[in-house]
Scaffold this motif. Structure first.
Motif, PDB file in Angstrom:
ATOM      1  N   ILE A 150       0.853  -1.197   0.000  1.00 29.02           N
ATOM      2  CA  ILE A 150       0.000   0.000   0.000  1.00 29.02           C
ATOM      3  C   ILE A 150       0.891   1.251   0.000  1.00 29.02           C
ATOM      4  O   ILE A 150       1.813   1.372   0.808  1.00 29.02           O
ATOM      5  N   THR A 151       0.617   2.149  -0.943  1.00 31.67           N
ATOM      6  CA  THR A 151       1.431   3.365  -1.057  1.00 31.67           C
ATOM      7  C   THR A 151       0.630   4.580  -0.579  1.00 31.67           C
ATOM      8  O   THR A 151      -0.605   4.550  -0.539  1.00 31.67           O
ATOM      9  N   LYS A 152       1.377   5.644  -0.289  1.00 34.11           N
ATOM     10  CA  LYS A 152       0.760   6.913   0.109  1.00 34.11           C
ATOM     11  C   LYS A 152      -0.134   7.429  -1.030  1.00 34.11           C
ATOM     12  O   LYS A 152      -1.193   8.005  -0.790  1.00 34.11           O
ATOM     13  N   GLU A 153       0.317   7.184  -2.261  1.00 36.23           N
ATOM     14  CA  GLU A 153      -0.456   7.616  -3.439  1.00 36.23           C
ATOM     15  C   GLU A 153      -1.848   6.957  -3.425  1.00 36.23           C
ATOM     16  O   GLU A 153      -2.862   7.613  -3.689  1.00 36.23           O
ATOM     17  N   GLN A 154      -1.892   5.652  -3.094  1.00 37.86           N
ATOM     18  CA  GLN A 154      -3.183   4.944  -3.045  1.00 37.86           C
ATOM     19  C   GLN A 154      -4.071   5.506  -1.939  1.00 37.86           C
ATOM     20  O   GLN A 154      -5.276   5.669  -2.119  1.00 37.86           O
ATOM     21  N   VAL A 155      -3.443   5.778  -0.789  1.00 34.68           N
ATOM     22  CA  VAL A 155      -4.198   6.299   0.358  1.00 34.68           C
ATOM     23  C   VAL A 155      -4.754   7.687   0.016  1.00 34.68           C
ATOM     24  O   VAL A 155      -5.913   8.005   0.320  1.00 34.68           O
ATOM     25  N   ASP A 156      -3.934   8.508  -0.665  1.00 33.30           N
ATOM     26  CA  ASP A 156      -4.382   9.857  -1.047  1.00 33.30           C
ATOM     27  C   ASP A 156      -5.511   9.788  -2.072  1.00 33.30           C
ATOM     28  O   ASP A 156      -6.493  10.518  -1.985  1.00 33.30           O
ATOM     29  N   LEU A 157      -5.360   8.894  -3.054  1.00 33.12           N
ATOM     30  CA  LEU A 157      -6.403   8.746  -4.078  1.00 33.12           C
ATOM     31  C   LEU A 157      -7.705   8.270  -3.431  1.00 33.12           C
ATOM     32  O   LEU A 157      -8.790   8.765  -3.735  1.00 33.12           O
ATOM     33  N   ARG A 166      -8.708   8.855  -0.441  1.00 29.53           N
ATOM     34  CA  ARG A 166      -9.318   9.981   0.271  1.00 29.53           C
ATOM     35  C   ARG A 166     -10.076  10.875  -0.711  1.00 29.53           C
ATOM     36  O   ARG A 166     -11.208  11.286  -0.467  1.00 29.53           O
ATOM     37  N   GLU A 167      -9.423  11.171  -1.859  1.00 25.33           N
ATOM     38  CA  GLU A 167     -10.072  12.018  -2.871  1.00 25.33           C
ATOM     39  C   GLU A 167     -11.397  11.418  -3.339  1.00 25.33           C
ATOM     40  O   GLU A 167     -12.329  12.136  -3.664  1.00 25.33           O
ATOM     41  N   MET A 168     -11.442  10.071  -3.367  1.00 24.15           N
ATOM     42  CA  MET A 168     -12.646   9.410  -3.888  1.00 24.15           C
ATOM     43  C   MET A 168     -13.662   9.098  -2.771  1.00 24.15           C
ATOM     44  O   MET A 168     -14.660   8.439  -3.012  1.00 24.15           O
ATOM     45  N   GLY A 169     -13.371   9.549  -1.541  1.00 29.30           N
ATOM     46  CA  GLY A 169     -14.335   9.348  -0.447  1.00 29.30           C
ATOM     47  C   GLY A 169     -14.171   8.035   0.309  1.00 29.30           C
ATOM     48  O   GLY A 169     -15.111   7.575   0.963  1.00 29.30           O
ATOM     49  N   TYR A 170     -12.966   7.447   0.212  1.00 29.64           N
ATOM     50  CA  TYR A 170     -12.713   6.173   0.904  1.00 29.64           C
ATOM     51  C   TYR A 170     -11.522   6.304   1.848  1.00 29.64           C
ATOM     52  O   TYR A 170     -10.723   7.227   1.747  1.00 29.64           O
ATOM     53  N   VAL A 171     -11.387   5.283   2.716  1.00 27.90           N
ATOM     54  CA  VAL A 171     -10.175   5.144   3.524  1.00 27.90           C
ATOM     55  C   VAL A 171      -9.708   3.693   3.362  1.00 27.90           C
ATOM     56  O   VAL A 171     -10.536   2.783   3.233  1.00 27.90           O
ATOM     57  N   VAL A 172      -8.375   3.502   3.311  1.00 29.06           N
ATOM     58  CA  VAL A 172      -7.838   2.137   3.162  1.00 29.06           C
ATOM     59  C   VAL A 172      -7.727   1.492   4.543  1.00 29.06           C
ATOM     60  O   VAL A 172      -7.121   2.067   5.451  1.00 29.06           O
ATOM     61  N   LYS A 173      -8.326   0.309   4.716  1.00 26.60           N
ATOM     62  CA  LYS A 173      -8.272  -0.435   5.970  1.00 26.60           C
ATOM     63  C   LYS A 173      -7.898  -1.883   5.674  1.00 26.60           C
ATOM     64  O   LYS A 173      -8.322  -2.427   4.646  1.00 26.60           O
ATOM     65  N   LEU A 174      -7.151  -2.518   6.581  1.00 26.81           N
ATOM     66  CA  LEU A 174      -6.943  -3.965   6.450  1.00 26.81           C
ATOM     67  C   LEU A 174      -8.142  -4.639   7.119  1.00 26.81           C
ATOM     68  O   LEU A 174      -8.365  -4.464   8.318  1.00 26.81           O
ATOM     69  N   LEU A 175      -8.914  -5.377   6.334  1.00 25.07           N
ATOM     70  CA  LEU A 175     -10.139  -5.994   6.855  1.00 25.07           C
ATOM     71  C   LEU A 175     -10.034  -7.505   6.916  1.00 25.07           C
ATOM     72  O   LEU A 175      -9.429  -8.136   6.047  1.00 25.07           O
ATOM     73  N   ALA A 176     -10.656  -8.061   7.957  1.00 24.23           N
ATOM     74  CA  ALA A 176     -10.921  -9.509   8.014  1.00 24.23           C
ATOM     75  C   ALA A 176     -12.398  -9.641   7.657  1.00 24.23           C
ATOM     76  O   ALA A 176     -13.249  -9.054   8.326  1.00 24.23           O
TER      77      ALA A 176
END
Ligand code: NAD
Ligand code: HSE
Ligand code: NA
Length: 442
Positions: free
Chosen positions: A232-239, A241-251
């Motif tokens: 997971i990159t900062k670029e993915q996390v920033d994108l 956020r722009e699209m209204g999401y947050v990256v989480k590790l989910l079970a």
């Protein structure tokens, strides 16, 4: 004055959690005894090194290196050593001697749970493990007892504190993954070797336990699909956020229908995912954990709190000790694990999810139609497309102009979505695929 019988507690492990369990047992013994109806006595603490400094000031005479001797004569054995052996062997000895066992060892239970629960059932003892998932958060008992009359359909869990801390730092503070991990290590969230956390192995063990309990079936650890957060990159996390999401590790544990036969089945997977900002799991910050449970009658439930930490996890352990003590007082056999369903656990390809794909394409007529065709041909339907012109290999250096497409799909079989990405990769219209992440909780 009530005459209590005495129950002897053998504590195996005096580390982060064990030392806090010992301290609280000594400090609050009288109160815990009144709640249990028996006098709870800490008989001893088995450790590897008698001279090692402990997190809590504990009487030296309680410590021993002879775990086997300590187990003999104990009514309740609390295993907080971690790892497979000798923890497994000692738990077997404890159960065979008639003791109830309390453990926080998800790694052991995810691998040897079935045989240990079988043994406990055979000898009429009980194996408690509230601390094994979500640390202090009550989640095992709610799934096992409170929801025993309902049908759980789905669990989305943030069950690893280290990875949630790292992803949250990347989102809120703009850290790179490595920087965030260094802070997690400094604060003592991540282990010296953080592979189990970052690689999703710790979360996968917890997913196996949650799925087994929720769906009353055996879910072997090797049937849990697993991806970690290492890419997971900062670029993915920033994108995101722009699209209204947050990256989480989910079970993610689900009751599903087998796409081939329509028969009832189960799916368990751990991977990073885009979670909509409005979802309750998006508000889980730092090293906290949360388990979002959907049940047929109860609807949506969320269990939130400290997923790790010595004293926090000790709370869950002591709750189990009181339960075990009450059972000793009441008598009778323990409650057997309700693994009667024997449902197949399907591979990730049978799960239904949504993809979020960022790709660079040649900015030419017909390209969008070609991309749409590849999705349709593989059984994946596009929900949203955002296009921006002049991607990384733009026209400035003489190459043909490129565009960046960010495509969100409708729900589809993972197999169809993965096949679509393969087709995109092979297509002449696609210059490169920047990111692929699943969307969950939308
Ligand atoms: N730390 C947390 O926040 C947390 C949260 C939930 C669950 N757990 C689980 O609780 C358990 C304990 O975790 P911890 O963080 O306290 O670990 P730790 O490494 O701090 O402590 C382990 C203890 O066990 C002892 N030990 C290990 N092997 C031994 C052996 N062969 N003989 C005798 N003693 C032995 C060590 O001496 C040490 O005292 C693990 O199963 C862990 O997964 C921990
Ligand atoms: N290493 C685990 C500890 C709790 O199991 C975490 O980060 O959540
Ligand atoms: Na818990």
């Amino acid at each position: 004055m009530i005459e209590y019988r005495t129950l002897k507690i053998a504590l195996l492990g005096g580390g982060t959690v064990g030392s806090q369990v010992a301290r609280l047992l000594l400090e609050n013994g009288a109160e815990l005894s009144s709640r249990s109806g028996a006098r709870i006595e800490l008989a001893g603490i088995a450790v590897r090194d008698l001279d090692k400094p402990r997190d809590a000031a504990l009487p030296r005479e309680l410590f021993t290196t002879d775990a086997e001797q300590l187990i003999l004569g104990a009514d309740i054995v609390v295993e907080l050593m971690g790892g497979i052996e000798p923890a497994r062997e000692l738990i077997v000895k404890a159960l065979n001697s008639g003791a109830d066992v309390v453990t926080g060892n998800k790694q052991l239970l995810a691998v040897h749970g079935p045989e240990l629960f079988d043994l406990a059932g055979q000898v009429g003892a009980q194996l408690y493990y509230e601390a094994a998932v979500g640390g202090a958060i009550p989640i095992i008992r709610p799934l096992r007892d409170s929801l025993a009359g309902d049908s759980v359909t789905r669990i989305l869990g943030i069950v690893n504190g280290t990875t949630n801390f790292v992803l949250d730092r990347m989102d809120v503070d703009g850290d790179e993954l490595g920087e965030a991990l260094a802070v997690a290590t400094e604060l003592g969230y991540a282990e010296a070797d953080p592979t189990a956390d970052i690689g999703g192995y710790d979360a996968a063990a917890k997913a196996a336990l949650l799925a087994g309990l929720a769906f009353h079936t055996n879910v072997p650890l090797e049937s849990v699909y697993r991806e970690g957060i290492e890419d997971i990159t900062k670029e993915q996390v920033d994108l995101a956020r722009e699209m209204g999401y947050v990256v989480k590790l989910l079970a993610i544990c689900e009751r599903i229908a087998d796409p081939a036969t329509g028969e009832a089945a189960v799916s368990a997977r751990v991977h990073p995912a885009l979670v909509p900002r409005r979802h309750p799991l998006a508000a889980v910050h730092g090293a906290h954990n949360a388990v979002f449970v959907q049940a047929e009658a109860a609807g949506d439930l969320m269990f939130y709190g400290a997923g790790a930490g010595g004293v926090q996890t000790a709370s869950a352990v002591l709750g189990d000790v009181v339960s075990a003590a009450r059972r000793h007082v009441a008598g009778g056999p323990g409650v057997a694990e309700s693994t009667h369903a024997d449902l197949p656990v399907l591979p990730v390809s049978a799960a239904v999810t949504r993809y979020h794909v960022t790709l660079h394409v040649a900015d030419q007529p017909g390209v969008l139609a070609e991309i749409a065709r590849l999705f349709a041909e593989n059984g994946a339907s596009i929900e949203t497309v955002v296009q921006s012109v002049a991607g990384p290999a733009g026209a400035a250096d003489g190459q043909s102009p490129t565009a960046t497409l960010v495509i969100g799909t409708h729900a589809a079989l993972e197999a169809s979505l993965a096949a679509t990405v393969e087709a995109l990769r092979a297509s002449a219209a696609v210059t490169s695929i920047a990111h692929v992440l699943r969307i969950e909780g939308a």
